[in-house]
Scaffold this active site. Structure first.
Site, short mmCIF file in Angstrom:
data_model
loop_
_atom_site.label_atom_id
_atom_site.label_comp_id
_atom_site.label_asym_id
_atom_site.label_seq_id
_atom_site.Cartn_x
_atom_site.Cartn_y
_atom_site.Cartn_z
N TYR A 56 7.77 -101.22 -90.01
CA TYR A 56 6.85 -102.40 -89.22
C TYR A 56 5.97 -103.10 -90.37
O TYR A 56 6.10 -103.23 -90.67
CB TYR A 56 5.52 -100.85 -88.77
CG TYR A 56 4.60 -102.18 -88.16
CD1 TYR A 56 5.07 -102.40 -86.32
CD2 TYR A 56 3.04 -101.97 -88.45
CE1 TYR A 56 4.23 -102.55 -85.62
CE2 TYR A 56 2.33 -102.16 -87.30
CZ TYR A 56 2.98 -102.92 -86.06
OH TYR A 56 1.80 -103.29 -85.22
N CYS B 45 2.99 -103.12 -92.67
CA CYS B 45 2.90 -102.43 -93.18
C CYS B 45 3.05 -102.44 -94.70
O CYS B 45 4.13 -103.30 -95.08
CB CYS B 45 3.60 -101.13 -93.19
SG CYS B 45 3.95 -99.60 -94.07
N PHE C 275 3.81 -101.14 -97.90
CA PHE C 275 5.30 -100.60 -98.24
C PHE C 275 6.22 -101.07 -97.43
O PHE C 275 6.84 -100.78 -98.11
CB PHE C 275 4.49 -98.68 -97.68
CG PHE C 275 3.35 -98.39 -97.97
CD1 PHE C 275 3.02 -98.32 -99.26
CD2 PHE C 275 2.94 -97.95 -97.31
CE1 PHE C 275 1.52 -97.30 -99.64
CE2 PHE C 275 0.88 -97.05 -97.72
CZ PHE C 275 1.25 -97.14 -99.05
N CYS C 276 6.26 -101.42 -96.54
CA CYS C 276 7.55 -102.20 -96.09
C CYS C 276 7.51 -103.45 -96.96
O CYS C 276 8.64 -103.72 -97.17
CB CYS C 276 7.13 -101.90 -94.33
SG CYS C 276 7.33 -100.37 -93.36
#
Length: 297
Positions: free
Chosen positions: A57, A60, A62-63
């Site tokens: 996504y 995000c 973390f992405c």
């Protein structure tokens, strides 16, 4: 009506609790991937194929860590944007969080686990960019996950006005929402995240002044950097540089990003790292381009 509002509240909590917004995808190229059908007929199919596929996504952080790592190391991959409410692109997986990386069909969850796997792959393949992570770098990588990322939501949604502005940007730069969804998510989400940060997250993480706290955090990294161009101690960014960059980069396009650039000493390092990362090596694809994911063949 209750169901409709509950759905949007859920959307807000799923999409925005991470508290980061990233600029839309850059144009990029990658190798075409071959598709192999899954044998199971009782469960949604796992996309089994050669190469790397990142289920993400875009807002995000973390992405963003995973994307930037692969972009910098020139690792070709495909990106599938996951719709944050229904998550139909992850219908084949019991694990419903992002990021998820498929490596030749093998599913890997969690950004830290994914990055560790990518490091091992680079080492095994004698990738020219591979280098061991020092103890100092590992300390800063952990600092990003345990401290810096927690400061992002409180800065993005610091005031109600900033919260609304952030939602406008996020809704326009990530998944395609309908006009009705945008209007409802804009205001319901802005209220929820402003209240959540003000009365819960700030207390949980000991945040008293979101802006000053993130200025202090970012400057502590710059101080540790010293006269070095990068934390790696070389002329190239290392894993710690990429992790810190990914967190700050997730603010780009927002008022909080400009404030960080103007009120800390990080700008020169940030621009050096951004130039080194370059354009994305990932290519956006639709899930149906990877495989048929119906429950029957």
């Amino acid at each position: 009506m209750f169901h409709t509002w509950r759905s949007y509240f859920r959307r807000a909590s799923v999409c925005f609790t991470a508290g980061a917004v990233v600029i839309g995808a850059q144009k990029s190229q990658t190798k075409m991937i071959s598709v192999v059908a899954c044998e199971s007929v009782d469960q949604p199919k796992l996309p089994v194929q050669d190469g790397l596929v990142l289920f993400q996504y875009a807002p995000c952080p973390f992405c963003n860590k995973v994307r930037i790592f692969m972009d910098y190391h020139c690792i070709p991959y495909s990106k599938v944007e996951v719709e944050p409410l229904r998550k139909k692109q992850l219908s084949w997986s019991e694990y419903k969080k992002v990021p998820v990386l498929l490596v030749n069909g093998e599913q890997i969850n969690d950004s830290s686990v994914i990055l560790s796997r990518l490091q091992k792959m680079m080492k095994a393949e004698s990738n020219a960019h591979y280098r061991e992570i020092s103890e100092e770098e590992q300390t800063w990588i952990s600092w990003v996950d345990n401290h810096l990322i927690h400061l992002l939501p409180s800065n993005i949604y610091r005031t109600f006005r900033e919260s609304v502005e952030s939602f406008d940007y996020l809704l326009d730069s990530s998944f395609e929402f309908s006009t009705k969804e945008k209007v409802m998510a804009r205001y319901s989400g802005a209220v929820i995240m402003y209240m959540l940060c003000k009365f819960r997250l700030n207390k949980k993480y000991g945040i008293k002044d979101p802006r000053q706290d993130i200025y202090t955090a970012v400057d502590s990294f710059v101080t540790a950097l010293g006269d070095r161009s990068f934390m790696s101690g070389t002329y190239k960014p290392g894993a710690a540089d990429l992790a810190v960059f990914a967190a700050i980069n997730s603010l780009e396009g927002l008022r909080s990003f400009q404030d960080v650039m103007e009120n800390t000493a990080v700008t020169a390092w940030y621009q050096r790292t951004k130039a080194a990362v370059g354009l994305s090596t990932g290519k956006y694809v639709q899930f149906y381009e990877l495989s048929s994911y119906s429950s029957s063949v």
